[in-house]
Motif scaffolding. Structure first.
Motif, PDB file in Angstrom:
ATOM      1  N   LYS A 147     -59.797  35.335 -14.133  1.00  0.00           N
ATOM      2  CA  LYS A 147     -59.969  33.895 -13.896  1.00  0.00           C
ATOM      3  C   LYS A 147     -59.208  33.066 -14.939  1.00  0.00           C
ATOM      4  O   LYS A 147     -58.454  32.153 -14.598  1.00  0.00           O
ATOM      5  CB  LYS A 147     -61.468  33.544 -13.920  1.00  0.00           C
ATOM      6  N   THR A 148     -59.450  33.406 -16.189  1.00  0.00           N
ATOM      7  CA  THR A 148     -58.751  32.659 -17.239  1.00  0.00           C
ATOM      8  C   THR A 148     -57.242  32.871 -17.130  1.00  0.00           C
ATOM      9  O   THR A 148     -56.456  31.934 -17.310  1.00  0.00           O
ATOM     10  CB  THR A 148     -59.266  33.096 -18.626  1.00  0.00           C
ATOM     11  N   THR A 149     -56.857  34.089 -16.811  1.00  0.00           N
ATOM     12  CA  THR A 149     -55.438  34.375 -16.654  1.00  0.00           C
ATOM     13  C   THR A 149     -54.833  33.515 -15.540  1.00  0.00           C
ATOM     14  O   THR A 149     -53.725  32.983 -15.676  1.00  0.00           O
ATOM     15  CB  THR A 149     -55.226  35.865 -16.352  1.00  0.00           C
TER      16      THR A 149
END
Ligand SMILES: Nc1ncnc2c1ncn2[C@@H]1O[C@H](COP(=O)(O)OP(=O)(O)OP(=O)(O)O)[C@@H](O)[C@H]1O
Ligand SMILES: [Mg+2]
Lengths: 332, 252, 308
Positions: free
Chosen positions: B43-45
């Motif tokens: 998700k953060t990526t």
């Protein structure tokens, strides 16, 4: 229309004017020798130049003396090989000196830019160490090649012809203009959007970039600007000394610059300015009483400050409130 | 509805690890989109690829039809996409107001805005998140909850069209979560900003989001309304675990 | 002399010197790699050992083979002092060391380096101190094939190998060594399994600076006389080597030291062909710093370090 009163309420601005007036008066009234004043301006000036990248952007450039060296040698070579220039150098109120110093400083700025493209990608200690490496690389290159250029440059020393330097007054003027430029640039940058961006970079570079600060561009600009002024000061200082040698690259100058900034405090203009004034007063008084010990004492002061007041003397003062007025808001 | 961001077969690898594997979906103008998935799902990526922190190894990302793949983060911010950080990153030695001013000075109207205007925009947004009273305090002294709001005020000051929130609710107590949700709704409805939120606080995201995207081991597992997603068997096995629990989230 | 023999001699000498460079860098890779302390006083820690050995020999006739243990002991003491006076307040906690803390250690150790450097200058009046003609055994040179090598250089290489082997075994095998490696990887996780990271940080400082002072003895076997400015030669080289070898890797640093020594030897020959003998020495050193900058840019984890 500039509001004069408004400027008078800004302590940093007032201090800059005071410093400039004091030096001019000391010169006109012959309170100090011209050499001494030139030296003072040189040391405060290089600290304030380094401040642009170290104090504002938080990049500790340990090898900043490399720009003193590069510009010092460029200046000396230009003067050495252009007799007509050398002959007129010491005329016209120091303007020729100033102009050649701009060229020499420009070379440093260019080097800073080219080197900065890769090296400013490094952070923290890696950047600091890379700049030390650069200083040594440049020093050894100069040591190797300057004597090859001309056998007269024995030991990588270039002695300028005597007629290039008849009146110290002109050197003083060139130094004074450069010095004033450095202080004013610091002040203008600190108050500008550019300055806020640099300070944001020193707080958290990733967050700054994410908020739209063009970090790469700003760092390069600050580094090149810083190198430019450092170089100009080195060039004029070299002229004043009558020539240049490898000592311009000596990390001892880095020590001076960084100590002045840390004593006063990073992140402001006032900090390094006050820091360098304190440095000079201490240096002068200690020099008289304990000649060998001055750096030991200055080093101890830095060691204590880093532990207990990481933002220096001005950092302590800025945290205070006087009569409901927060000093943080007015000390820049 | 208009597509505002189009993510087209984006792949991102870290060494041997495929953090995003040919992920494609659209983000629509004005919506609140929830992105969920277990830890390490990417998700953060994904957010980092959209905002230019990483450039994808493969695939393209379009913003209003313009290809923004590989642009530096500050350019993307100035185009109108911003994100808050999962781990808050305040400028510690700046005041709260100065923090928000950076957003305004370098955001969408970078260079076209005076310091005074920036100050006003910053103040307005600090009021909105309830930090106006602390404007002169140093950010380092704020609580985690306040720091998260500061992140929000900062990106709002950049005057973006799309705001990516990376776990803006994590670590907050229930009351603070409610407060934050109200503000997020308000930013979406009243200010008309598109919002994409990564969230582990399941009931919150299931309630506030109009659509949900599920990531799992770097793959797009599902896409739909919260209700649809909560009923998909593959989502349940992969992430939610228990169907009743999942539906309970939606109902709350 | 043919080019081939000249190359052979220079490379051999370079490699021998490289073992000293390797030993000089081991202490730095420990303190920097484990605790993110950017020890800008590394050069001054080296000087301590060099001075102790030569002062003991000059004024009290103490054999350097004994003096080197005194050097080691004084280094351990210096490390203890530096930890409590200068570092504890900055790194004496369990949290992750961030960039800001790292920069504080850099400035703090910078201050320490200024203090020590000027104390040395003050007490020695910057006059060289040395071990003069001291060497092990009856002759100062021995002949190996084409060339003659100084006994002191061979002594230095042998001691460097032995000492590095011991400290490598210590870090790899002993419980303390394992704790040091655990703290290096993740001090918070180490604390969870019962290691006291603060104690380990103190120990690492002591060991690092102690070993560095010991390596100052090896340096003096090369330089034969010590002046403060030697710090400016060896400390930057040590930083180069540590970066090249990978932060925190003892073996990496040692091998990188030998590599830098070898490269120095080769480039000396090349540069003396290109620009003459006088310029070859500075340019050979330049090569080291060019390698430093290139490593930082393209392989910041070093040749042997783990990617982070
Ligand atoms: N810079 C990086 N280098 C190497 N691997 C990375 C990097 N960033 C992320 N990863 C890896 O990529 C995978 C996806 O990470 P990511 O942070 O995107 O997950 P996430 O879905 O945000 O998880 P969480 O819910 O824990 O925040 C993880 O396995 C992570 O370890
Ligand atoms: Mg995440």
């Amino acid at each position: 229309m500039v509001n004069v009163k408004e400027y008078l309420e800004r302590p940093t601005f007032v201090l800059i004017i005071l410093v400039l007036v004091a030096i001019a008066l000391a010169k006109l009234l012959r309170l100090e020798t011209t050499d001494y004043l030139i030296t003072i301006m040189f040391f405060i000036g290089i600290a304030m130049s380094l401040n642009l990248i170290m104090g504002f952007a938080g990049y500790v450039s340990f090898g900043h003396t490399v720009f003193l060296g590069i510009s010092g040698y460029i200046f000396a070579l230009i003067v050495y090989y252009n007799v007509w220039l050398a002959e007129m150098l010491d005329t016209l109120f120091g303007i020729p000196i100033f102009l050649v110093a701009i060229v020499a400083g420009g070379v440093s700025a260019l080097v800073a830019f080219l080197v900065g493209v890769p090296v400013l990608k490094l952070r923290g200690a890696f950047f600091a160490i890379a700049t030390i490496g650069l200083d040594f690389a440049a020093l050894y290159i100069v040591k190797a090649f300057i004597p090859i250029i001309n056998p007269e440059f024995f030991g990588a020393q270039i002695i300028l012809p005597a007629y290039a330097l008849a009146y110290k007054n002109n050197v003083f003027v060139a130094m004074y203009i450069t010095f004033a430029l450095v202080l004013i640039t610091n002040y203008v940058v600190r108050r500008s959007r550019f300055g806020m961006g640099l300070l944001a970079i020193s707080e958290d570079e990733d967050a700054a970039e994410a908020l739209g600060v063009p970090t790469r561009k700003y760092k390069l600009l600050a580094f090149a600007l810083s190198a430019f002024f450092t170089g100009m000061l080195g060039a004029i200082f070299g002229l004043n000394a009558g020539g240049v040698d490898e000592n311009l690259f000596n990390l001892a100058h880095t020590i001076d610059m960084i100590v002045m900034i840390v004593i006063g405090g990073i992140g402001t203009v006032m900090g390094p300015l006050v820091g360098s004034i304190i440095y000079f007063i201490l240096y002068d008084t200690l020099l008289v009483t304990y000649p060998e010990f001055n750096l030991v004492i200055l080093g101890s002061i830095v060691a204590v400050l880093v532990l207990f007041a990481p933002r220096g003397i001005i950092g302590i003062i800025r945290g205070k409130t006087i009569r409901g007025k927060r000093l943080r808001d007015i000390i820049e | 509805m208009d597509v505002i961001i189009k993510i087209d077969r984006v792949t991102k690898r870290f060494g041997g690890l495929v953090a995003l594997n040919k992920v494609s979906f659209n983000i629509y103008k004005g919506e609140i989109l929830g992105v969920i998935g277990p830890n390490g799902a990417g998700k953060t990526t994904l957010f980092n690829c959209i905002t230019g922190v990483y450039s994808p190894d493969d695939g393209r990302i379009y913003f209003n039809g313009v290809d923004i793949t590989g642009m530096p983060p500050h350019k993307i911010t100035q185009l109108g996409i911003v994100k808050t950080h999962q781990i808050v990153k305040p400028f510690n030695e700046f005041t709260v107001l100065e923090n928000a001013m950076i957003g305004a000075l370098f955001g969408k109207r970078a260079g076209k805005i005076s310091k005074e205007e920036a100050r006003e925009i910053a103040l307005k947004n600090l009021k909105l998140v309830g930090l106006a009273e602390k404007k002169d305090e140093l950010a380092i002294g704020l609580t985690l909850h306040e720091k998260k709001f500061l992140e929000l005020a900062r990106v709002l000051s950049a005057e973006p069209d799309v705001i990516l929130l990376d776990e803006a609710l994590a670590g907050l107590n229930p009351k603070e979560v409610e407060e934050s949700l109200d503000i997020i709704k308000m930013i979406n409805k009243d200010l008309g900003k598109t919002i994409v939120m990564v969230e582990h606080v399941m009931h919150a995201v299931m309630n506030i989001a109009e659509r949900i995207v599920v990531l799992h081991f770097g793959q797009l597992l599902a896409e739909g309304t919260p209700k649809e997603v909560a009923e998909m068997p593959e989502v349940i096995t992969a992430y939610l675990g228990d169907k009743d629990l999942a539906l309970k989230f939606v109902r709350r | 002399m043919t080019l081939m023999t000249e190359l052979l001699i220079n490379v051999t000498n370079g490699l021998l010197w490289g073992t000293v460079l390797g030993a000089v860098s081991v202490g730095l890779t420990l303190i920097w790699g484990v605790m993110k302390v950017v020890n800008l006083a590394h050069g001054e820690s080296i000087l301590l050992g060099s001075y102790i050995v030569s002062v003991l020999l000059l004024f009290m006739g103490v054999d350097p083979m004994v003096g080197m243990f005194v050097a080691l002991g004084s280094g351990l003491l210096l490390g203890l002092t530096i930890y409590w006076l200068n570092l504890h307040k900055i790194i004496g906690h369990v949290d992750v060391i961030n960039l800001r803390i790292e920069m504080s250690t850099l400035l703090e150790m910078f201050a320490v380096s200024i203090i020590l450097y000027n104390l040395y200058s003050f007490f020695t009046r910057s006059e060289p101190f040395g071990i003069g003609i001291w060497h092990l055994g009856p002759t100062s040179y021995i002949n190996i094939g084409y060339m003659s090598v100084q006994v002191n250089h061979i002594t230095a290489a042998a001691l460097s190998l032995g000492a590095t082997f011991i400290i490598y075994q210590f870090i790899a095998k002993t419980p303390t060594g394992k704790a040091i490696r655990a703290v290096m990887q993740d001090s918070q996780a180490a604390a969870l399994v019962g290691i006291d990271p603060v104690k380990i940080k103190m120990l690492t400082t002591v060991i690092s600076i102690g070993f560095t002072a010991f390596s100052g003895f090896l340096v003096i076997l090369y330089e034969s006389a010590v002046v403060p400015s030697i710090a400016y030669k060896y400390a930057p080289l040590a930083f180069t080597i540590v970066v090249l070898g990978g932060l925190g890797s003892i073996m990496g640093s040692y091998i990188a030291g030998i590599i830098i020594g070898g490269i120095y030897g080769v480039s000396k020959v090349i540069f003396s062909l290109l620009v003459g003998k006088n310029a070859s020495d500075p340019l050979a050193l330049t090569t080291a710093f060019v390698i430093l900058v290139l490593t930082l840019l393209f392989k910041p984890e070093g040749l042997f370090g783990r990617k982070r």
